[in-house]
Scaffold this motif. Structure first.
Motif, PDB file in Angstrom:
ATOM      1  N   UNK A   6       0.829  -1.203   0.000  1.00 37.83           N
ATOM      2  CA  UNK A   6       0.000   0.000   0.000  1.00 37.83           C
ATOM      3  C   UNK A   6       0.861   1.249   0.000  1.00 37.83           C
ATOM      4  N   UNK A   7       1.884   1.258   0.846  1.00 42.24           N
ATOM      5  CA  UNK A   7       2.759   2.423   0.945  1.00 42.24           C
ATOM      6  C   UNK A   7       3.509   2.686  -0.354  1.00 42.24           C
ATOM      7  N   UNK A   8       3.921   1.610  -1.023  1.00 36.83           N
ATOM      8  CA  UNK A   8       4.665   1.759  -2.284  1.00 36.83           C
ATOM      9  C   UNK A   8       3.748   1.699  -3.504  1.00 36.83           C
ATOM     10  N   UNK A   9       2.429   1.684  -3.258  1.00 35.66           N
ATOM     11  CA  UNK A   9       1.423   1.748  -4.326  1.00 35.66           C
ATOM     12  C   UNK A   9       1.626   0.643  -5.353  1.00 35.66           C
ATOM     13  N   UNK A  10       1.604  -0.591  -4.857  1.00 39.04           N
ATOM     14  CA  UNK A  10       1.830  -1.748  -5.726  1.00 39.04           C
ATOM     15  C   UNK A  10       0.752  -1.891  -6.796  1.00 39.04           C
ATOM     16  N   UNK A  11      -0.462  -1.420  -6.533  1.00 34.92           N
ATOM     17  CA  UNK A  11      -1.520  -1.545  -7.534  1.00 34.92           C
ATOM     18  C   UNK A  11      -1.186  -0.753  -8.791  1.00 34.92           C
ATOM     19  N   UNK A  12      -0.517   0.394  -8.603  1.00 31.68           N
ATOM     20  CA  UNK A  12      -0.164   1.241  -9.745  1.00 31.68           C
ATOM     21  C   UNK A  12       1.177   0.842 -10.369  1.00 31.68           C
ATOM     22  N   UNK A  13       2.074   0.322  -9.560  1.00 28.67           N
ATOM     23  CA  UNK A  13       3.386  -0.090 -10.063  1.00 28.67           C
ATOM     24  C   UNK A  13       3.778  -1.406  -9.409  1.00 28.67           C
ATOM     25  N   UNK A  14       3.168  -2.519  -9.854  1.00 29.24           N
ATOM     26  CA  UNK A  14       3.371  -3.804  -9.183  1.00 29.24           C
ATOM     27  C   UNK A  14       4.713  -4.438  -9.507  1.00 29.24           C
ATOM     28  N   UNK A  15       5.142  -5.396  -8.684  1.00 22.95           N
ATOM     29  CA  UNK A  15       6.336  -6.175  -9.014  1.00 22.95           C
ATOM     30  C   UNK A  15       6.169  -6.850 -10.372  1.00 22.95           C
ATOM     31  N   UNK A  16       7.258  -6.958 -11.112  1.00 14.22           N
ATOM     32  CA  UNK A  16       7.216  -7.600 -12.419  1.00 14.22           C
ATOM     33  C   UNK A  16       7.144  -9.114 -12.291  1.00 14.22           C
ATOM     34  N   UNK A  17       7.950  -9.674 -11.400  1.00 13.71           N
ATOM     35  CA  UNK A  17       8.046 -11.119 -11.257  1.00 13.71           C
ATOM     36  C   UNK A  17       7.892 -11.525  -9.803  1.00 13.71           C
ATOM     37  N   UNK A  18       7.207 -12.637  -9.577  1.00 16.38           N
ATOM     38  CA  UNK A  18       7.192 -13.326  -8.291  1.00 16.38           C
ATOM     39  C   UNK A  18       7.686 -14.741  -8.544  1.00 16.38           C
ATOM     40  N   UNK A  19       8.798 -15.105  -7.926  1.00 16.40           N
ATOM     41  CA  UNK A  19       9.349 -16.452  -8.047  1.00 16.40           C
ATOM     42  C   UNK A  19       8.962 -17.250  -6.804  1.00 16.40           C
ATOM     43  N   UNK A  20       8.487 -18.470  -7.020  1.00 19.40           N
ATOM     44  CA  UNK A  20       8.119 -19.321  -5.909  1.00 19.40           C
ATOM     45  C   UNK A  20       8.512 -20.761  -6.207  1.00 19.40           C
ATOM     46  N   UNK A  21       8.486 -21.599  -5.177  1.00 19.98           N
ATOM     47  CA  UNK A  21       8.696 -23.025  -5.380  1.00 19.98           C
ATOM     48  C   UNK A  21       7.583 -23.774  -4.661  1.00 19.98           C
ATOM     49  N   UNK A  22       7.606 -25.071  -4.757  1.00 14.58           N
ATOM     50  CA  UNK A  22       6.584 -25.894  -4.115  1.00 14.58           C
ATOM     51  C   UNK A  22       7.220 -26.827  -3.089  1.00 14.58           C
ATOM     52  N   UNK A  23       8.284 -26.354  -2.476  1.00 12.25           N
ATOM     53  CA  UNK A  23       9.006 -27.170  -1.509  1.00 12.25           C
ATOM     54  C   UNK A  23       8.251 -27.247  -0.185  1.00 12.25           C
ATOM     55  N   UNK A  24       8.307 -28.405   0.487  1.00 13.14           N
ATOM     56  CA  UNK A  24       7.655 -28.527   1.788  1.00 13.14           C
ATOM     57  C   UNK A  24       8.417 -27.747   2.859  1.00 13.14           C
ATOM     58  N   UNK A  25       7.776 -27.560   3.997  1.00 14.48           N
ATOM     59  CA  UNK A  25       8.428 -26.848   5.093  1.00 14.48           C
ATOM     60  C   UNK A  25       7.540 -25.759   5.643  1.00 14.48           C
ATOM     61  N   UNK A  26       7.782 -25.378   6.876  1.00 15.81           N
ATOM     62  CA  UNK A  26       6.944 -24.376   7.522  1.00 15.81           C
ATOM     63  C   UNK A  26       7.102 -23.001   6.875  1.00 15.81           C
ATOM     64  N   UNK A  27       8.346 -22.562   6.702  1.00 11.57           N
ATOM     65  CA  UNK A  27       8.610 -21.252   6.112  1.00 11.57           C
ATOM     66  C   UNK A  27       8.863 -21.398   4.618  1.00 11.57           C
ATOM     67  N   UNK A  28       8.178 -20.579   3.831  1.00 12.40           N
ATOM     68  CA  UNK A  28       8.317 -20.604   2.375  1.00 12.40           C
ATOM     69  C   UNK A  28       9.155 -19.409   1.924  1.00 12.40           C
TER      70      UNK A  28
END
Length: 246
Positions: free
Chosen positions: A87-109
């Motif tokens: 909200x502070x960085x106004x992501x709706x108007x200037x969103x991140x280009x890429x989100x990288x994720x994996x599907x690895x198990x574990x509590x913290x992703x």
């Protein structure tokens, strides 16, 4: 960014980074008591110069995330800190280009965001309600699921992390088909990463993929001059590599 929002931004970043008031005070030279009062909305206790030094230490320059450091954030539950930051960085108007994720198990992703010229390593831990939707919160334009554990990506420098992620994304793009490969090509041309783009031209299939990607890029509006510049830089890199191996 309006001055009255800067304390909220600093408070959010301080918590995302997991830093204490005393640690930030020691790093910036600001008295802990003054920093605490300023974060509660009393700007007169800290000079403008010290506010600039504080926000720079927390990863902000000119109202934007710094691109010369790898930001390392951690949030949990419903990701309220990440929501506030977007909200502070106004992501709706200037969103991140890429989100990288994996599907690895574990509590913290582990997730990585490429936001403007900045790269962010985000550790998210779900609460009993489950893992919140990082893509929905950040409004990321593209989500890429990579086959390896992102927790193992180097955090020694922003360059090492970004190169590793882009190389993995390129391999995924080549595996799933030409459209994804083209997206990667266009992205790197537009973002100044053209010199890093590589194709396996050691076999006929690689040349076919390269030809199709270049033809599609022309159809999509990439100028011949841009493509010629990329090809020249790619050939120079190959020649340099060959010279080093002799």
């Amino acid at each position: 960014m309006s001055p009255d929002r800067i304390p909220q931004l600093a408070s959010t970043l301080l918590r995302l980074r997991g830093q204490t008031l005393s640690a930030v005070a020691q790093a910036t030279g600001i008295r802990t008591a003054n920093l605490s009062v300023w974060l509660r909305g009393k700007p007169q206790v800290i000079s403008a110069a010290r506010v600039t030094a504080l926000t720079h230490h927390l990863g902000i320059e000119g109202g934007q995330l710094r691109g010369d450091v790898l930001h390392q954030w951690a949030d949990c539950g419903q990701l309220d800190l990440l929501r506030a930051m977007c909200t502070l960085l106004e992501a709706k108007d200037s969103p991140p280009t890429w989100l990288f994720q994996d599907e690895q198990p574990g509590l913290t992703k582990t997730r990585f965001l490429q936001w403007g010229g900045a790269w962010i390593r985000l550790a998210v831990t779900p609460d009993t309600s489950g893992l919140a939707d990082v893509a929905g919160i950040t409004h990321a334009q593209r989500v890429v699921t990579l086959p390896c554990a992102l927790a193992g990506i180097s955090t020694d420098s922003v360059q090492l992390a970004s190169n590793a992620l882009l190389e993995l994304a390129q391999q995924v793009a080549m595996d799933v088909g030409d459209d994804e490969l083209l997206d990667g090509l266009l992205y790197r041309l537009n973002e100044g990463h053209a010199a890093e783009l590589a194709f396996n031209t050691a076999n006929p299939a690689g040349w076919v993929q390269l030809e199709r990607a270049l033809r599609s890029a022309l159809s999509a509006g990439v100028s011949p001059a841009e493509l010629a510049k990329w090809i020249a830089s790619h050939q120079d890199a190959l020649n340099s590599a060959c010279g080093r191996n002799r």
